[in-house]
Design a protein around this motif. Sequence first.
Motif, mmCIF file in Angstrom:
data_model
loop_
_atom_site.group_PDB
_atom_site.id
_atom_site.type_symbol
_atom_site.label_atom_id
_atom_site.label_comp_id
_atom_site.label_asym_id
_atom_site.label_seq_id
_atom_site.Cartn_x
_atom_site.Cartn_y
_atom_site.Cartn_z
ATOM 1 N N MET A 106 0.813 -1.256 0.115
ATOM 2 C CA MET A 106 0.109 0.075 -0.190
ATOM 3 C C MET A 106 0.916 1.421 -0.074
ATOM 4 S SD MET A 106 -2.617 -1.389 2.847
ATOM 5 C CE MET A 106 -3.906 -0.018 2.857
ATOM 6 N N HIS A 107 1.911 1.072 0.788
ATOM 7 C CA HIS A 107 2.933 2.331 1.103
ATOM 8 C C HIS A 107 3.617 2.597 -0.317
ATOM 9 C CE1 HIS A 107 5.858 5.022 2.605
ATOM 10 N NE2 HIS A 107 6.850 4.190 2.316
ATOM 11 N N MET A 108 4.036 1.590 -1.072
ATOM 12 C CA MET A 108 4.750 1.735 -2.360
ATOM 13 C C MET A 108 3.881 2.255 -3.619
ATOM 14 S SD MET A 108 7.261 -1.723 -1.806
ATOM 15 C CE MET A 108 7.978 -1.466 -3.311
ATOM 16 N N TYR A 109 2.745 1.581 -3.549
ATOM 17 C CA TYR A 109 1.821 1.658 -4.736
ATOM 18 C C TYR A 109 0.573 2.480 -4.698
ATOM 19 C CZ TYR A 109 5.359 -1.692 -6.294
ATOM 20 O OH TYR A 109 6.676 -2.274 -6.535
ATOM 21 N N GLY A 110 0.142 2.662 -3.399
ATOM 22 C CA GLY A 110 -0.953 3.209 -3.249
ATOM 23 C C GLY A 110 -2.191 2.312 -3.291
ATOM 24 N N THR A 111 -1.861 1.286 -3.077
ATOM 25 C CA THR A 111 -3.003 0.012 -3.372
ATOM 26 C C THR A 111 -4.040 0.279 -2.086
ATOM 27 O OG1 THR A 111 -1.548 -1.591 -3.874
ATOM 28 C CG2 THR A 111 -3.385 -2.524 -3.056
ATOM 29 N N THR A 112 -5.268 -0.040 -2.334
ATOM 30 C CA THR A 112 -6.468 0.539 -1.506
ATOM 31 C C THR A 112 -7.106 -0.461 -0.857
ATOM 32 O OG1 THR A 112 -8.059 0.438 -3.341
ATOM 33 C CG2 THR A 112 -6.708 2.433 -2.876
ATOM 34 N N PRO A 113 -7.646 -0.556 0.214
ATOM 35 C CA PRO A 113 -8.394 -1.263 0.838
ATOM 36 C C PRO A 113 -9.722 -2.001 0.094
ATOM 37 C CG PRO A 113 -7.728 0.188 2.409
ATOM 38 C CD PRO A 113 -7.352 0.815 1.210
ATOM 39 N N GLY A 127 3.115 -12.223 -13.502
ATOM 40 C CA GLY A 127 3.388 -11.491 -14.774
ATOM 41 C C GLY A 127 1.881 -11.347 -15.373
ATOM 42 N N PHE A 128 0.631 -11.382 -14.628
ATOM 43 C CA PHE A 128 -0.380 -11.172 -15.371
ATOM 44 C C PHE A 128 -0.477 -9.530 -15.483
ATOM 45 C CE2 PHE A 128 -3.225 -14.931 -15.622
ATOM 46 C CZ PHE A 128 -2.376 -15.656 -14.826
ATOM 47 N N CYS A 129 0.194 -8.601 -14.667
ATOM 48 C CA CYS A 129 0.143 -7.388 -14.766
ATOM 49 C C CYS A 129 1.508 -6.952 -14.097
ATOM 50 C CB CYS A 129 -1.096 -6.795 -14.008
ATOM 51 S SG CYS A 129 -0.806 -6.926 -12.198
ATOM 52 N N ALA A 130 1.901 -5.699 -14.148
ATOM 53 C CA ALA A 130 3.203 -4.860 -13.938
ATOM 54 C C ALA A 130 3.081 -4.882 -12.311
ATOM 55 C CB ALA A 130 3.291 -3.702 -14.534
ATOM 56 N N GLU A 131 4.481 -4.608 -11.855
ATOM 57 C CA GLU A 131 4.402 -4.456 -10.414
ATOM 58 C C GLU A 131 3.573 -3.164 -10.134
ATOM 59 O OE1 GLU A 131 8.607 -4.539 -9.558
ATOM 60 O OE2 GLU A 131 8.812 -6.339 -10.551
ATOM 61 N N GLY A 132 2.951 -3.363 -8.869
ATOM 62 C CA GLY A 132 2.344 -2.226 -8.210
ATOM 63 C C GLY A 132 0.933 -2.054 -8.946
ATOM 64 N N GLU A 133 0.633 -2.735 -9.733
ATOM 65 C CA GLU A 133 -0.877 -2.605 -10.717
ATOM 66 C C GLU A 133 -1.937 -3.760 -10.269
ATOM 67 O OE1 GLU A 133 -0.067 -2.144 -14.830
ATOM 68 O OE2 GLU A 133 1.277 -0.322 -14.563
ATOM 69 N N GLY A 134 -1.442 -4.348 -9.338
ATOM 70 C CA GLY A 134 -2.462 -5.568 -9.008
ATOM 71 C C GLY A 134 -3.805 -4.991 -8.486
ATOM 72 N N GLY A 135 -3.828 -3.890 -7.823
ATOM 73 C CA GLY A 135 -5.134 -3.308 -7.543
ATOM 74 C C GLY A 135 -5.979 -2.894 -8.526
ATOM 75 N N ASP A 136 -5.427 -2.212 -9.607
ATOM 76 C CA ASP A 136 -6.287 -1.823 -10.598
ATOM 77 C C ASP A 136 -6.684 -2.964 -11.596
ATOM 78 O OD1 ASP A 136 -5.670 0.956 -10.103
ATOM 79 O OD2 ASP A 136 -4.268 0.921 -11.429
ATOM 80 N N TYR A 137 -5.666 -3.923 -11.494
ATOM 81 C CA TYR A 137 -5.967 -5.144 -12.168
ATOM 82 C C TYR A 137 -7.279 -5.971 -11.686
ATOM 83 C CZ TYR A 137 -4.892 -9.417 -15.142
ATOM 84 O OH TYR A 137 -5.126 -10.527 -15.662
#
Lengths: 388, 140
Positions: free
Chosen positions: A142-149, A298-308
């Motif tokens: 969350m800190h690195m990528y802004g991933t949300t609850p 590798g389904f999505c880029a690092e840090g993009e899991g939340g958007d994915y």
Amino acid sequence: MGHPFRDVAIVGVHNTKQARVLEGHDSQSIALEAALGAIADAGLEPRDIDGVVGGIASNFLYQSRIGPAWRSMSPLGIPAVIEGAMAIACGLANTVLIATGEAGSYRQHASTAPWTRPTNEFVAAYGMFTAAEFALMARRHMHMYGTTPESMAHVAATIRNNGHVNPEAVYFGRGPFTAADVLESRMVADPFHLLDCAMTSEGGTALVLTRADRIDDTAKMPVFLLGGGTDHYGPSYQHPPVWDLGGVRRPDLIAGHVGRRAAEEAFATAGLGPSDVDVCEFYDPFSFELLRQFEAFGFCAEGEGGDYVMSGVIEPGGRHPITTDGGTMSFSHGGASVQLFQRVIRGVQQLRGECVSSQVADAEVAMCTGGGSGALFTDVLLLGKERP
Amino acid sequence: MTLLTPQSGDIPLPVPGPISGPYWQGCREGILRFQRCSDCGASTHTPALMCAACASMSLEWVDSSGRGEIYSWTRVWRPVTPAFVTPYVPIIVTMEEGWFILSNLVGCEDDAVAIGQPVEVVFHNSGGTDDIVLPYFQRA
């Protein structure tokens, strides 16, 4: 060199009834029921088994008098399936039974489940257990990528809704859930709410592998191992779960991406990539793990899991539907090892087309996983309908 | 909001072993120790026999400054056992010498935790025995 698992097929799978409490059962009895169920599913008899994996399956070996037979004590999920397949591929056994079960070991809930809290001199005094270990990984992400609850809650609601419509799930009919329901449930270990977390339950599970030249004698459509791999950094829950923990051999592969190497190896063996996967039977101890695994594999880029996970791919009918029986959040979490096999069981059921709920139409390739970042390991198995 | 304090109940206490003995002895003396490799200079924790960076067996015990910053945190509301009072805040700290330690944050409100927050070690004998003293961290 040919495909390492060309001559191996999964021909039998079985889950016993799963429940919060299975009255009248202990771990041995429910594992035996699972073993007989998987053998029957394969259209075989106990005497057809000449190899077993796991401590409880070893008891089956004695009770059914099928010895002398090959035995492995590997107890945990996908590594045990790979080991059983290797035994067949190497000619050490012809037909291997893997069976486990758990009942009666966790019925007083004042403390968290025993398998979540190993004793260790650098961890135990600080109140650590599985949820806190995974939370430390999730918080760093969350800190690195802004991933949300909210993105994590969307994963939890999706998986729980798969269980809601599955008559075989412990929490069948307990939904449907929205992400808001997850966010409103009580906090367990920040950022994880109660509904972001796996449950605890009881049950047994088993599968049978055999030589591919024997599949004409078995009852159901065979399923093949297209590739697999296991990534481990050491014992779980004894050392700080540091996202950036690296190694001397592959400094680029940090613990936060655990499973990446395993997935790369599995995809390379299979000659496939993430876009070929029709069903993502990903292990779901906590909601965060799903978006992390999509990044690691590798389904999505690092840090993009939340958007994915918010992009419409993970729901039924999406391109990569996840954990279709309800997983450990809603289907079952039968203790220390049972649930670590059940992604593989579900992957086989999906490829056979026999799921009673959330069947993915014409599924050809299933990706099954186990473990997670907080436990410092992730295992990967690719299953397919076509013999490799 | 709750003021975070060291646990005082019947929590599971460390049992020092032959490798970790100097670490726990340091805590009794109010000193946080880690291991440094005499060959390559890398820092190591948890206590080990072998350097994680170069596999040398020449590790020496070094006194830490006791200062670092929060690397990650969680706030636990469902206690691992009833002996733990909630909320408590497990943290991973990046120490000034470049090693990681798992501990709990104390001495501030539970919502005052943040990644990057400077912290310093503080010792408590949480188990009611002078034989075991635990390192906790407070805001610096």
